[in-house]
Design an enzyme around this catalytic site. Structure first.
Site, PDB file in Angstrom:
ATOM      1  N   HIS A   1     -18.498   4.811  -2.777  1.00  0.00           N
ATOM      2  CA  HIS A   1     -18.332   5.360  -4.130  1.00  0.00           C
ATOM      3  C   HIS A   1     -19.543   4.912  -4.953  1.00  0.00           C
ATOM      4  O   HIS A   1     -19.463   3.997  -5.769  1.00  0.00           O
ATOM      5  CB  HIS A   1     -17.033   4.872  -4.761  1.00  0.00           C
ATOM      6  CG  HIS A   1     -15.809   5.304  -4.003  1.00  0.00           C
ATOM      7  ND1 HIS A   1     -15.412   4.690  -2.824  1.00  0.00           N
ATOM      8  CD2 HIS A   1     -14.907   6.300  -4.232  1.00  0.00           C
ATOM      9  CE1 HIS A   1     -14.306   5.285  -2.370  1.00  0.00           C
ATOM     10  NE2 HIS A   1     -13.989   6.257  -3.203  1.00  0.00           N
TER      11      HIS A   1
ATOM     12  N   SER B   1     -24.808  -0.540  -7.608  1.00  0.00           N
ATOM     13  CA  SER B   1     -24.850  -1.135  -6.274  1.00  0.00           C
ATOM     14  C   SER B   1     -25.836  -0.438  -5.336  1.00  0.00           C
ATOM     15  O   SER B   1     -26.515  -1.118  -4.551  1.00  0.00           O
ATOM     16  CB  SER B   1     -23.452  -1.168  -5.666  1.00  0.00           C
ATOM     17  OG  SER B   1     -22.819   0.087  -5.727  1.00  0.00           O
TER      18      SER B   1
ATOM     19  N   GLU C   1     -20.859  10.021  -3.101  1.00  0.00           N
ATOM     20  CA  GLU C   1     -20.325  10.152  -4.464  1.00  0.00           C
ATOM     21  C   GLU C   1     -19.796  11.567  -4.630  1.00  0.00           C
ATOM     22  O   GLU C   1     -20.477  12.536  -4.298  1.00  0.00           O
ATOM     23  CB  GLU C   1     -21.402   9.847  -5.510  1.00  0.00           C
ATOM     24  CG  GLU C   1     -20.946  10.041  -6.938  1.00  0.00           C
ATOM     25  CD  GLU C   1     -19.694   9.249  -7.276  1.00  0.00           C
ATOM     26  OE1 GLU C   1     -18.791   9.835  -7.915  1.00  0.00           O
ATOM     27  OE2 GLU C   1     -19.613   8.054  -6.902  1.00  0.00           O
TER      28      GLU C   1
ATOM     29  N   ASP D   1     -16.149  12.570  -0.582  1.00  0.00           N
ATOM     30  CA  ASP D   1     -15.242  11.431  -0.727  1.00  0.00           C
ATOM     31  C   ASP D   1     -15.606  10.387   0.319  1.00  0.00           C
ATOM     32  O   ASP D   1     -15.507  10.626   1.516  1.00  0.00           O
ATOM     33  CB  ASP D   1     -13.810  11.918  -0.534  1.00  0.00           C
ATOM     34  CG  ASP D   1     -12.778  10.820  -0.753  1.00  0.00           C
ATOM     35  OD1 ASP D   1     -13.146   9.631  -0.707  1.00  0.00           O
ATOM     36  OD2 ASP D   1     -11.599  11.149  -0.975  1.00  0.00           O
ATOM     37  N   GLY D   2     -16.020   9.233  -0.125  1.00  0.00           N
ATOM     38  CA  GLY D   2     -16.450   8.190   0.786  1.00  0.00           C
ATOM     39  C   GLY D   2     -15.372   7.719   1.736  1.00  0.00           C
ATOM     40  O   GLY D   2     -15.665   7.250   2.847  1.00  0.00           O
TER      41      GLY D   2
ATOM     42  N   HIS E   1     -21.496  -7.407  -8.024  1.00  0.00           N
ATOM     43  CA  HIS E   1     -22.872  -7.337  -7.544  1.00  0.00           C
ATOM     44  C   HIS E   1     -23.387  -8.693  -7.087  1.00  0.00           C
ATOM     45  O   HIS E   1     -24.258  -8.764  -6.214  1.00  0.00           O
ATOM     46  CB  HIS E   1     -23.764  -6.724  -8.623  1.00  0.00           C
ATOM     47  CG  HIS E   1     -23.459  -5.280  -8.859  1.00  0.00           C
ATOM     48  ND1 HIS E   1     -23.639  -4.662 -10.075  1.00  0.00           N
ATOM     49  CD2 HIS E   1     -22.967  -4.322  -8.020  1.00  0.00           C
ATOM     50  CE1 HIS E   1     -23.272  -3.394  -9.969  1.00  0.00           C
ATOM     51  NE2 HIS E   1     -22.867  -3.168  -8.735  1.00  0.00           N
TER      52      HIS E   1
ATOM     53  N   ASP F   1     -15.812   0.635  -3.648  1.00  0.00           N
ATOM     54  CA  ASP F   1     -15.363   0.297  -5.012  1.00  0.00           C
ATOM     55  C   ASP F   1     -14.999   1.563  -5.784  1.00  0.00           C
ATOM     56  O   ASP F   1     -15.694   1.969  -6.708  1.00  0.00           O
ATOM     57  CB  ASP F   1     -16.403  -0.547  -5.763  1.00  0.00           C
ATOM     58  CG  ASP F   1     -17.721   0.176  -5.955  1.00  0.00           C
ATOM     59  OD1 ASP F   1     -18.017   1.079  -5.157  1.00  0.00           O
ATOM     60  OD2 ASP F   1     -18.431  -0.151  -6.908  1.00  0.00           O
TER      61      ASP F   1
END
Length: 275
Positions: A42, A96, A114, A139-140, A19, A160
């Site tokens: 994510h 995030s 997500e 799914d990103g 971060h 991430d």
């Protein structure tokens, strides 16, 4: 697999490192008046209670963000430090998406992805009233292609995943290369855990031999690589990072190492693609 839950680990040393890189990158990009697209592939739940059973079970926050001596950190840490303090008073650690939403302006947009069936509803509720934000349960990795190139002409992508399966280390490289092909001027931040160094070295070799030129690798480690004790370090691959980011990390990572890892730790700042 979808068994990973970040609530057990929120605010640990890896989050602090990740971060901090995110905040410093956004801080620089937001100096320009043009709108920015933020993509979180994510996103997780977005925020994490510090006093629930999941957080108390691991106590990783106390050894990460909770262990920081903010008054002894360089001034460059302050923007992220203020977020830790403000949300800490509310009993949460900001993920995030919440950090990005806090920093971004009215003209900027956020696209949050997500897949987890428990975390996604929390994420959607958190941002239900924020018109800048669009959430999606997907799914990103697959969704990233649909978001690029950005209409805003500028974008920051944070990737991430949980790395629950070994093939994820290849999937992230494929996603980065596909994203870069669609929008070569975007900034890409790929977080990774150091569990087995061989997996990281393979990722770096693939990126080094790609057509991507401006690539940096940052790490903060608690101890030397060790195959027997889980994650020993947290890393970030940065493509097209702000030009000031390596110098900023050079000021901040040594202090974080002293506060969170003492003499057992290490940090890395290395350019792996010719800028």
């Amino acid at each position: 697999m979808l068994s990973y839950r970040h609530a057990f680990h929120a605010g640990n040393f890896a989050d602090v490192f990740k971060h901090l890189v995110l905040v410093k990158s956004l801080e620089y990009l937001l100096q320009k008046p043009g709108p920015l697209l933020y993509i979180d592939t994510h996103a997780g739940a977005g925020s994490y209670p510090l006093k629930n059973a999941m957080s108390r079970k691991t106590n990783e926050y106390a050894q990460g963000a909770g262990a920081l001596q903010l008054q002894q950190l360089p001034a460059g840490f302050a923007p992220y430090g203020r977020l830790i303090e403000r949300y800490g008073k509310q009993g949460i650690y900001p993920g995030s998406p919440l950090i990005a939403a806090d920093l971004l302006r009215d003209q900027d947009k956020l696209r949050l992805f997500e897949l987890h069936p428990t975390d996604y509803p929390k994420l959607a509720r958190l941002f239900a009233k924020d018109r800048r934000v669009r959430t999606e349960q997907s799914d990103g990795h697959h969704a990233l292609k649909s978001q690029l190139p950005a209409a805003q002409k500028r974008a920051l992508v944070l990737m991430d995943p949980a790395y629950e399966v070994k093939r994820e280390y290849q999937t992230v490289v494929d996603s980065l290369l596909a994203g870069y092909k669609r929008m070569a001027n975007a900034t890409y931040l790929l977080w990774y855990p150091v569990v087995q160094r061989d997996w990281i070295d393979r990722m770096v070799r693939q990126l080094r031999t790609s057509n991507i030129k401006d690539i940096w690798q940052f790490e903060l480690g608690l101890e030397a690589d060790n195959r027997e004790h889980g994650m020993t370090a947290s890393g970030m691959i940065a493509i097209n990072p702000p030009w000031v980011l390596p110098r900023q990390m050079g000021d901040l990572l040594p202090v974080l190492q002293r506060q969170l890892a003492s003499d057992r730790g290490f940090y890395r700042i290395e350019q792996i693609g010719a800028g």
